[in-house]
Design a protein around this motif. Structure first.
Motif, PDB file in Angstrom:
ATOM      1  N   TYR A 142       0.805  -1.234   0.000  1.00 33.37           N
ATOM      2  CA  TYR A 142       0.000   0.000   0.000  1.00 33.37           C
ATOM      3  C   TYR A 142       0.835   1.280   0.000  1.00 33.37           C
ATOM      4  O   TYR A 142       0.279   2.376   0.013  1.00 33.37           O
ATOM      5  N   VAL A 143       2.163   1.164   0.000  1.00 29.68           N
ATOM      6  CA  VAL A 143       3.028   2.349   0.095  1.00 29.68           C
ATOM      7  C   VAL A 143       2.726   3.355  -1.018  1.00 29.68           C
ATOM      8  O   VAL A 143       2.486   4.534  -0.750  1.00 29.68           O
ATOM      9  N   GLU A 144       2.731   2.923  -2.243  1.00 29.68           N
ATOM     10  CA  GLU A 144       2.523   3.852  -3.365  1.00 29.68           C
ATOM     11  C   GLU A 144       1.131   4.493  -3.316  1.00 29.68           C
ATOM     12  O   GLU A 144       0.974   5.675  -3.625  1.00 29.68           O
ATOM     13  N   GLU A 145       0.131   3.722  -2.921  1.00 27.09           N
ATOM     14  CA  GLU A 145      -1.240   4.250  -2.816  1.00 27.09           C
ATOM     15  C   GLU A 145      -1.311   5.363  -1.758  1.00 27.09           C
ATOM     16  O   GLU A 145      -1.927   6.410  -1.982  1.00 27.09           O
ATOM     17  N   ILE A 146      -0.654   5.155  -0.617  1.00 20.35           N
ATOM     18  CA  ILE A 146      -0.682   6.167   0.453  1.00 20.35           C
ATOM     19  C   ILE A 146       0.125   7.393   0.054  1.00 20.35           C
ATOM     20  O   ILE A 146      -0.281   8.532   0.332  1.00 20.35           O
ATOM     21  N   ILE A 147       1.241   7.195  -0.620  1.00 15.70           N
ATOM     22  CA  ILE A 147       2.021   8.350  -1.109  1.00 15.70           C
ATOM     23  C   ILE A 147       1.148   9.195  -2.040  1.00 15.70           C
ATOM     24  O   ILE A 147       1.135  10.426  -1.947  1.00 15.70           O
ATOM     25  N   ALA A 148       0.406   8.551  -2.911  1.00 23.33           N
ATOM     26  CA  ALA A 148      -0.462   9.281  -3.841  1.00 23.33           C
ATOM     27  C   ALA A 148      -1.506  10.101  -3.089  1.00 23.33           C
ATOM     28  O   ALA A 148      -1.794  11.246  -3.447  1.00 23.33           O
ATOM     29  N   VAL A 149      -2.068   9.527  -2.031  1.00 18.66           N
ATOM     30  CA  VAL A 149      -3.052  10.268  -1.226  1.00 18.66           C
ATOM     31  C   VAL A 149      -2.387  11.468  -0.558  1.00 18.66           C
ATOM     32  O   VAL A 149      -2.925  12.573  -0.549  1.00 18.66           O
ATOM     33  N   CYS A 150      -1.190  11.262  -0.005  1.00 19.54           N
ATOM     34  CA  CYS A 150      -0.474  12.366   0.664  1.00 19.54           C
ATOM     35  C   CYS A 150      -0.150  13.484  -0.323  1.00 19.54           C
ATOM     36  O   CYS A 150      -0.297  14.666   0.001  1.00 19.54           O
ATOM     37  N   GLU A 151       0.279  13.113  -1.496  1.00 21.51           N
ATOM     38  CA  GLU A 151       0.644  14.125  -2.492  1.00 21.51           C
ATOM     39  C   GLU A 151      -0.580  14.865  -3.044  1.00 21.51           C
ATOM     40  O   GLU A 151      -0.473  16.012  -3.459  1.00 21.51           O
ATOM     41  N   ALA A 152      -1.724  14.212  -3.027  1.00 23.83           N
ATOM     42  CA  ALA A 152      -2.942  14.832  -3.566  1.00 23.83           C
ATOM     43  C   ALA A 152      -3.641  15.747  -2.559  1.00 23.83           C
ATOM     44  O   ALA A 152      -4.520  16.510  -2.937  1.00 23.83           O
ATOM     45  N   GLN A 180      -6.409   8.403   9.176  1.00 28.81           N
ATOM     46  CA  GLN A 180      -7.645   7.938   8.553  1.00 28.81           C
ATOM     47  C   GLN A 180      -7.464   7.519   7.093  1.00 28.81           C
ATOM     48  O   GLN A 180      -8.409   7.040   6.468  1.00 28.81           O
ATOM     49  N   ILE A 181      -6.271   7.699   6.542  1.00 31.21           N
ATOM     50  CA  ILE A 181      -6.032   7.248   5.169  1.00 31.21           C
ATOM     51  C   ILE A 181      -6.153   5.720   5.152  1.00 31.21           C
ATOM     52  O   ILE A 181      -5.567   5.039   6.004  1.00 31.21           O
ATOM     53  N   PRO A 182      -6.903   5.179   4.222  1.00 37.24           N
ATOM     54  CA  PRO A 182      -7.039   3.714   4.167  1.00 37.24           C
ATOM     55  C   PRO A 182      -5.682   2.998   4.100  1.00 37.24           C
ATOM     56  O   PRO A 182      -4.764   3.475   3.429  1.00 37.24           O
ATOM     57  N   HIS A 183      -5.554   1.925   4.858  1.00 34.41           N
ATOM     58  CA  HIS A 183      -4.382   1.049   4.925  1.00 34.41           C
ATOM     59  C   HIS A 183      -3.243   1.602   5.776  1.00 34.41           C
ATOM     60  O   HIS A 183      -2.172   0.984   5.826  1.00 34.41           O
ATOM     61  N   VAL A 184      -3.427   2.742   6.435  1.00 32.39           N
ATOM     62  CA  VAL A 184      -2.410   3.226   7.383  1.00 32.39           C
ATOM     63  C   VAL A 184      -2.568   2.416   8.667  1.00 32.39           C
ATOM     64  O   VAL A 184      -3.644   2.390   9.264  1.00 32.39           O
ATOM     65  N   ILE A 185      -1.484   1.743   9.055  1.00 29.10           N
ATOM     66  CA  ILE A 185      -1.509   0.973  10.303  1.00 29.10           C
ATOM     67  C   ILE A 185      -1.318   1.926  11.481  1.00 29.10           C
ATOM     68  O   ILE A 185      -2.018   1.849  12.482  1.00 29.10           O
ATOM     69  N   CYS A 186      -0.340   2.818  11.373  1.00 28.38           N
ATOM     70  CA  CYS A 186      -0.132   3.830  12.403  1.00 28.38           C
ATOM     71  C   CYS A 186       0.636   5.001  11.804  1.00 28.38           C
ATOM     72  O   CYS A 186       1.289   4.871  10.766  1.00 28.38           O
ATOM     73  N   ALA A 187       0.535   6.142  12.458  1.00 24.58           N
ATOM     74  CA  ALA A 187       1.270   7.344  12.078  1.00 24.58           C
ATOM     75  C   ALA A 187       1.816   7.931  13.375  1.00 24.58           C
ATOM     76  O   ALA A 187       1.053   8.283  14.273  1.00 24.58           O
ATOM     77  N   ASP A 188       3.149   7.969  13.482  1.00 19.56           N
ATOM     78  CA  ASP A 188       3.780   8.424  14.713  1.00 19.56           C
ATOM     79  C   ASP A 188       4.597   9.680  14.479  1.00 19.56           C
ATOM     80  O   ASP A 188       5.400   9.749  13.546  1.00 19.56           O
ATOM     81  N   MET A 189       4.408  10.655  15.352  1.00 18.87           N
ATOM     82  CA  MET A 189       5.181  11.885  15.297  1.00 18.87           C
ATOM     83  C   MET A 189       6.584  11.590  15.844  1.00 18.87           C
ATOM     84  O   MET A 189       6.722  11.073  16.941  1.00 18.87           O
ATOM     85  N   MET A 190       7.594  11.893  15.038  1.00 18.93           N
ATOM     86  CA  MET A 190       8.966  11.586  15.435  1.00 18.93           C
ATOM     87  C   MET A 190       9.715  12.817  15.938  1.00 18.93           C
ATOM     88  O   MET A 190      10.393  12.766  16.934  1.00 18.93           O
ATOM     89  N   MET A 191       9.650  13.896  15.211  1.00 19.09           N
ATOM     90  CA  MET A 191      10.356  15.126  15.572  1.00 19.09           C
ATOM     91  C   MET A 191       9.366  16.274  15.481  1.00 19.09           C
ATOM     92  O   MET A 191       8.525  16.294  14.596  1.00 19.09           O
ATOM     93  N   ALA A 192       9.500  17.222  16.393  1.00 16.45           N
ATOM     94  CA  ALA A 192       8.605  18.380  16.368  1.00 16.45           C
ATOM     95  C   ALA A 192       9.401  19.650  16.644  1.00 16.45           C
ATOM     96  O   ALA A 192      10.309  19.659  17.473  1.00 16.45           O
ATOM     97  N   TYR A 193       9.055  20.702  15.940  1.00 15.28           N
ATOM     98  CA  TYR A 193       9.654  22.017  16.143  1.00 15.28           C
ATOM     99  C   TYR A 193       8.523  22.983  16.443  1.00 15.28           C
ATOM    100  O   TYR A 193       7.541  23.036  15.704  1.00 15.28           O
TER     101      TYR A 193
END
Length: 117
Positions: free
Chosen positions: A14-24, A61-74
């Motif tokens: 699902y990597v390419e599908e999620i990248i497409a959603v992020c870019e759109a 909420q993007i379909p097929h995302v298992i998790c999204a973790d914040m790594m660095m914050a400014y």
């Protein structure tokens, strides 16, 4: 202004599908990915933490995302607050400006504010 990096975890297929959603969409900026590990790196920007968290929830909420973790914050506000503290801090300990104390009597132990006798 806050800027944070997010690591999105998904199945490799699902990597390419999620990248497409992020870019759109306009809630994140895509940067890198590793298909074999199913990881995608994006950044989000917000005027405050509430706006960032709203964008983070959209990513989750993007379909097929298992998790999204914040790594660095400014956080520009936090940086400004710390700069203000430094500007008001007594940078040079008073003992170093006391001309009645001989230099040989000053013992330095690695921390000027706490270890000078």
């Amino acid at each position: 202004m806050n800027i944070s990096s997010i690591v999105i975890q998904t199945k490799p297929k699902y990597v390419e599908e999620i990248i497409a959603v992020c870019e759109a969409n306009d809630f994140c900026d895509y940067h890198f990915h590793d298909v074999e590990k199913g990881k995608i790196i994006v950044t989000i920007e917000g005027e405050n933490i509430d706006e960032e968290m709203a964008k983070m929830k959209k990513i989750e909420q993007i379909p097929h995302v298992i998790c999204a973790d914040m790594m660095m914050a400014y956080s520009e506000d936090e940086l400004d607050a710390e700069r203000a503290k430094l500007e008001q801090a007594d940078v040079v300990p008073p003992i170093l400006n006391d001309e009645t104390i001989a230099l040989k009597d000053i013992v330095y132990k690695g921390d000027l504010k706490k270890k000078i006798h």
